[in-house]
Design a protein around this motif. Structure first.
Motif, PDB file in Angstrom:
ATOM      1  N   LYS A 135      48.943  42.309  43.129  1.00  0.00           N
ATOM      2  CA  LYS A 135      48.708  43.570  42.419  1.00  0.00           C
ATOM      3  C   LYS A 135      48.029  43.358  41.072  1.00  0.00           C
ATOM      4  O   LYS A 135      47.419  44.265  40.530  1.00  0.00           O
ATOM      5  CB  LYS A 135      50.031  44.312  42.232  1.00  0.00           C
ATOM      6  CG  LYS A 135      51.009  43.619  41.299  1.00  0.00           C
ATOM      7  CD  LYS A 135      52.333  44.340  41.226  1.00  0.00           C
ATOM      8  CE  LYS A 135      53.333  43.687  40.321  1.00  0.00           C
ATOM      9  NZ  LYS A 135      53.468  42.255  40.346  1.00  0.00           N
ATOM     10  N   ASP A 136      48.117  42.145  40.524  1.00  0.00           N
ATOM     11  CA  ASP A 136      47.532  41.833  39.227  1.00  0.00           C
ATOM     12  C   ASP A 136      46.083  41.370  39.315  1.00  0.00           C
ATOM     13  O   ASP A 136      45.473  41.054  38.300  1.00  0.00           O
ATOM     14  CB  ASP A 136      48.361  40.749  38.531  1.00  0.00           C
ATOM     15  CG  ASP A 136      49.788  41.196  38.279  1.00  0.00           C
ATOM     16  OD1 ASP A 136      49.994  42.392  37.988  1.00  0.00           O
ATOM     17  OD2 ASP A 136      50.696  40.355  38.382  1.00  0.00           O
ATOM     18  N   TYR A 137      45.538  41.312  40.517  1.00  0.00           N
ATOM     19  CA  TYR A 137      44.181  40.812  40.741  1.00  0.00           C
ATOM     20  C   TYR A 137      43.389  41.860  41.524  1.00  0.00           C
ATOM     21  O   TYR A 137      43.939  42.548  42.375  1.00  0.00           O
ATOM     22  CB  TYR A 137      44.222  39.492  41.517  1.00  0.00           C
ATOM     23  CG  TYR A 137      44.943  38.409  40.745  1.00  0.00           C
ATOM     24  CD1 TYR A 137      44.247  37.550  39.912  1.00  0.00           C
ATOM     25  CD2 TYR A 137      46.320  38.285  40.830  1.00  0.00           C
ATOM     26  CE1 TYR A 137      44.918  36.580  39.182  1.00  0.00           C
ATOM     27  CE2 TYR A 137      46.998  37.315  40.105  1.00  0.00           C
ATOM     28  CZ  TYR A 137      46.291  36.474  39.277  1.00  0.00           C
ATOM     29  OH  TYR A 137      46.960  35.523  38.564  1.00  0.00           O
ATOM     30  N   ASN A 138      42.076  41.947  41.246  1.00  0.00           N
ATOM     31  CA  ASN A 138      41.295  42.983  41.919  1.00  0.00           C
ATOM     32  C   ASN A 138      40.439  42.466  43.076  1.00  0.00           C
ATOM     33  O   ASN A 138      39.784  43.251  43.749  1.00  0.00           O
ATOM     34  CB  ASN A 138      40.450  43.773  40.915  1.00  0.00           C
ATOM     35  CG  ASN A 138      39.505  42.913  40.114  1.00  0.00           C
ATOM     36  OD1 ASN A 138      39.403  41.716  40.317  1.00  0.00           O
ATOM     37  ND2 ASN A 138      38.829  43.536  39.170  1.00  0.00           N
ATOM     38  N   LEU A 139      40.444  41.170  43.333  1.00  0.00           N
ATOM     39  CA  LEU A 139      39.785  40.629  44.515  1.00  0.00           C
ATOM     40  C   LEU A 139      40.720  39.620  45.158  1.00  0.00           C
ATOM     41  O   LEU A 139      41.159  38.660  44.526  1.00  0.00           O
ATOM     42  CB  LEU A 139      38.447  39.969  44.169  1.00  0.00           C
ATOM     43  CG  LEU A 139      37.682  39.375  45.355  1.00  0.00           C
ATOM     44  CD1 LEU A 139      37.354  40.432  46.411  1.00  0.00           C
ATOM     45  CD2 LEU A 139      36.416  38.689  44.890  1.00  0.00           C
ATOM     46  N   ARG A 140      41.015  39.860  46.443  1.00  0.00           N
ATOM     47  CA  ARG A 140      41.933  38.996  47.192  1.00  0.00           C
ATOM     48  C   ARG A 140      41.176  38.408  48.370  1.00  0.00           C
ATOM     49  O   ARG A 140      40.670  39.141  49.213  1.00  0.00           O
ATOM     50  CB  ARG A 140      43.118  39.808  47.689  1.00  0.00           C
ATOM     51  CG  ARG A 140      43.830  40.519  46.561  1.00  0.00           C
ATOM     52  CD  ARG A 140      44.688  41.624  47.081  1.00  0.00           C
ATOM     53  NE  ARG A 140      45.268  42.400  45.996  1.00  0.00           N
ATOM     54  CZ  ARG A 140      45.929  43.519  46.172  1.00  0.00           C
ATOM     55  NH1 ARG A 140      46.112  44.001  47.386  1.00  0.00           N
ATOM     56  NH2 ARG A 140      46.415  44.163  45.142  1.00  0.00           N
ATOM     57  N   LEU A 141      41.098  37.100  48.413  1.00  0.00           N
ATOM     58  CA  LEU A 141      40.356  36.412  49.463  1.00  0.00           C
ATOM     59  C   LEU A 141      41.323  35.666  50.374  1.00  0.00           C
ATOM     60  O   LEU A 141      42.308  35.084  49.910  1.00  0.00           O
ATOM     61  CB  LEU A 141      39.373  35.417  48.850  1.00  0.00           C
ATOM     62  CG  LEU A 141      38.356  35.993  47.864  1.00  0.00           C
ATOM     63  CD1 LEU A 141      37.572  34.871  47.199  1.00  0.00           C
ATOM     64  CD2 LEU A 141      37.424  36.962  48.563  1.00  0.00           C
ATOM     65  N   GLU A 192      38.537  49.437  40.045  1.00  0.00           N
ATOM     66  CA  GLU A 192      39.949  49.605  39.675  1.00  0.00           C
ATOM     67  C   GLU A 192      40.881  49.247  40.831  1.00  0.00           C
ATOM     68  O   GLU A 192      41.915  48.636  40.648  1.00  0.00           O
ATOM     69  CB  GLU A 192      40.205  51.051  39.252  1.00  0.00           C
ATOM     70  CG  GLU A 192      39.310  51.506  38.134  1.00  0.00           C
ATOM     71  CD  GLU A 192      40.055  51.720  36.845  1.00  0.00           C
ATOM     72  OE1 GLU A 192      41.281  51.829  36.883  1.00  0.00           O
ATOM     73  OE2 GLU A 192      39.396  51.777  35.804  1.00  0.00           O
ATOM     74  N   LYS A 193      40.502  49.658  42.052  1.00  0.00           N
ATOM     75  CA  LYS A 193      41.346  49.388  43.212  1.00  0.00           C
ATOM     76  C   LYS A 193      41.055  47.981  43.738  1.00  0.00           C
ATOM     77  O   LYS A 193      39.909  47.559  43.803  1.00  0.00           O
ATOM     78  CB  LYS A 193      41.073  50.399  44.322  1.00  0.00           C
ATOM     79  CG  LYS A 193      41.503  51.806  43.967  1.00  0.00           C
ATOM     80  CD  LYS A 193      41.297  52.746  45.129  1.00  0.00           C
ATOM     81  CE  LYS A 193      41.768  54.137  44.773  1.00  0.00           C
ATOM     82  NZ  LYS A 193      41.589  55.079  45.868  1.00  0.00           N
ATOM     83  N   PRO A 194      42.099  47.259  44.131  1.00  0.00           N
ATOM     84  CA  PRO A 194      41.904  45.908  44.663  1.00  0.00           C
ATOM     85  C   PRO A 194      41.088  45.907  45.953  1.00  0.00           C
ATOM     86  O   PRO A 194      41.178  46.823  46.761  1.00  0.00           O
ATOM     87  CB  PRO A 194      43.329  45.421  44.935  1.00  0.00           C
ATOM     88  CG  PRO A 194      44.208  46.302  44.129  1.00  0.00           C
ATOM     89  CD  PRO A 194      43.508  47.610  44.023  1.00  0.00           C
ATOM     90  N   VAL A 195      40.290  44.861  46.108  1.00  0.00           N
ATOM     91  CA  VAL A 195      39.469  44.660  47.297  1.00  0.00           C
ATOM     92  C   VAL A 195      39.975  43.402  47.991  1.00  0.00           C
ATOM     93  O   VAL A 195      40.190  42.379  47.346  1.00  0.00           O
ATOM     94  CB  VAL A 195      37.979  44.478  46.911  1.00  0.00           C
ATOM     95  CG1 VAL A 195      37.138  44.150  48.131  1.00  0.00           C
ATOM     96  CG2 VAL A 195      37.454  45.711  46.199  1.00  0.00           C
TER      97      VAL A 195
END
Length: 137
Positions: A53-59, A123-126
């Motif tokens: 939740k603290d990061y905006n790009l999740r790979l 703003e929303k995580p990807v």
């Protein structure tokens, strides 16, 4: 103590606590991209998911039809001008990044095979999954 020293000390202490497959919390050398990397084992995966939740790009990096997680992925993130803003020589299987808003090209190389993908971060995580499916030659 500045944030880079605190981050480096935290990464070392946490790395020593989990020598088998340390989860990495850090900030890149330019100081603009905070990230978490790891995910080998259920404990690390849970920590990465909890903090996502603290990061905006999740790979997420995987291979084959079964989606087995992979690490040792050479990762590069370039801005819309093609300038590298983040790189990690041994990413995966899960990498969370905190990037400034904008458009990026993700380049990931695993076992010599390159994958690229464009993402817009706001703003929303990807979330982005890159899969290296086995191919018969």
């Amino acid at each position: 103590m500045d944030i880079n020293k605190i981050t480096a000390i935290s990464a070392i202490v946490f790395g020593l606590a989990g020598m088998a497959a340390p989860l990495t919390y850090a900030q890149d050398m330019q100081g603009s991209v905070a990230y978490m990397n790891g995910g080998i084992g259920a404990g690390e995966q849970a920590k990465l998911r909890e903090s996502a939740k603290d990061y905006n790009l999740r790979l997420l990096f995987s291979e084959a039809k079964d989606g087995a997680y992979v690490s040792n992925v050479k990762l590069d993130v370039a801005d819309h001008h093609g300038k590298s803003v983040f790189s990690l020589p041994n990413a995966g299987p899960m990498t969370n990044l905190k990037l400034p808003k904008g458009d990026y090209e993700i380049t990931a190389v695993y076992n010599g095979v390159k994958k690229t993908s464009k993402v817009s971060v706001g703003e929303k995580p990807v979330s982005l999954s890159l899969n290296w499916a086995h191919q018969d030659n």
